[in-house]
Scaffold this motif. Sequence first.
Motif, short mmCIF file in Angstrom:
data_model
loop_
_atom_site.label_atom_id
_atom_site.label_comp_id
_atom_site.label_asym_id
_atom_site.label_seq_id
_atom_site.Cartn_x
_atom_site.Cartn_y
_atom_site.Cartn_z
N LEU A 136 13.92 -10.67 34.86
CA LEU A 136 14.21 -9.46 35.62
C LEU A 136 15.04 -8.46 34.82
O LEU A 136 15.01 -7.26 35.10
CB LEU A 136 14.95 -9.82 36.91
N HIS A 137 15.79 -8.95 33.84
CA HIS A 137 16.62 -8.07 33.02
C HIS A 137 15.94 -7.71 31.69
O HIS A 137 16.59 -7.23 30.76
CB HIS A 137 17.98 -8.73 32.76
N ALA A 138 14.63 -7.96 31.61
CA ALA A 138 13.85 -7.61 30.42
C ALA A 138 14.34 -8.32 29.17
O ALA A 138 14.21 -7.81 28.05
CB ALA A 138 13.83 -6.10 30.21
N LEU A 139 14.89 -9.52 29.36
CA LEU A 139 15.29 -10.37 28.24
C LEU A 139 14.18 -11.40 27.99
O LEU A 139 13.59 -11.91 28.95
CB LEU A 139 16.61 -11.08 28.55
N PRO A 140 13.90 -11.74 26.74
CA PRO A 140 12.72 -12.57 26.44
C PRO A 140 12.91 -14.06 26.67
O PRO A 140 11.94 -14.81 26.55
CB PRO A 140 12.47 -12.29 24.96
N GLU A 141 14.13 -14.51 26.99
CA GLU A 141 14.39 -15.95 27.09
C GLU A 141 13.99 -16.49 28.46
O GLU A 141 14.83 -16.75 29.33
CB GLU A 141 15.86 -16.26 26.79
N TRP A 142 12.70 -16.68 28.69
CA TRP A 142 12.21 -17.27 29.92
C TRP A 142 10.92 -18.03 29.62
O TRP A 142 10.31 -17.85 28.57
CB TRP A 142 11.99 -16.21 31.00
N ALA A 143 10.55 -18.90 30.54
CA ALA A 143 9.41 -19.79 30.31
C ALA A 143 8.85 -20.25 31.64
O ALA A 143 9.41 -19.99 32.71
CB ALA A 143 9.85 -21.00 29.48
N VAL A 144 7.74 -20.96 31.57
CA VAL A 144 7.17 -21.66 32.73
C VAL A 144 7.06 -23.13 32.35
O VAL A 144 6.57 -23.45 31.26
CB VAL A 144 5.80 -21.08 33.12
N THR A 145 7.53 -24.01 33.22
CA THR A 145 7.53 -25.44 32.91
C THR A 145 6.90 -26.25 34.03
O THR A 145 7.00 -25.88 35.20
CB THR A 145 8.96 -25.96 32.67
N ALA A 146 6.30 -27.36 33.65
CA ALA A 146 5.77 -28.32 34.63
C ALA A 146 5.91 -29.72 34.05
O ALA A 146 5.50 -29.96 32.91
CB ALA A 146 4.32 -28.03 34.96
N THR A 147 6.49 -30.62 34.83
CA THR A 147 6.73 -31.99 34.39
C THR A 147 6.24 -32.95 35.46
O THR A 147 6.58 -32.79 36.64
CB THR A 147 8.23 -32.23 34.14
#
Length: 293
Positions: free
Chosen positions: A125-136
Amino acid sequence: MPATPAVPATRAVPATPAVSATPAVSATPAVSADDAEILARTADAVRDAASALRERFGDVVRHETREELMRALAVNDDLALGILRPRLSQLRPNARWVEEELEGGALPPGEWWVVDPAEGNVNHLHALPEWAVTATLVRDNLPVLTAVHLPSTGETYTALAGAGARVDGRPLRVSPTADLGLSIVATSQARPDEPEEVVRRIGASITAMLLDALVVRTAVPATLHLLHVAAGRIDAFWQFAGARADLLPGALLVTEAGGRISDVEGRPWTPQSESFLAAAPAMHTAAVATLGR
């Protein structure tokens, strides 16, 4: 992680019965012959969910109240879950679903999907690149397989219990570093609105590491630090408390890359533990000693 504050209860999670004698993540779960194929299809699902979120990524999403922030977070979660839930449920129709990514503790026996549809949502939401999608996929409280996609780099990290950890098919291996004084280490805020005693413990641990390590990184979400540990870029990561969704993917990746997982006192880690430490094996004892000061 988690980077996201708790979203109001729009998707209620069933009550979790107490489970005793939770096995450590480093134990070897029963892995079926189909799990490699399930992992490949899980990786496809997280990539597709991340692609949908990337379409919404770019400008800072402004908010003036906590309620506005929660609504914006929920939009991202719901978008990704709309892709992940049907795809993963088709893969394992009998696996139950952990609805709230900020939940911790042990799960009842059986198979569970532990998913973070937008790991590092507040960064997104803050336009920072440190994000991901995870599934375990968790089987009897042990992670069996995990897939994590980072849209900022286009990389997909995967691990299958007993079969190693990889990034885009290339094997991962933790750092051989043995000198804490030459190490890059990292920590993360487990969740917003931590109790004061946890906040103070985090602060004391950072101070201790600043005295002993070369560089200390502090940021959310936890999963991205743990990917770096598995890849040998960071030598150790620690966190107090934490949720299943922000620790289980990285815990499996680090373990399968040859790293060591424990709590900060060196005891076996389980989802019920009050702290978490992932480190290169030669670094683990020194990290425990520093964090125990």
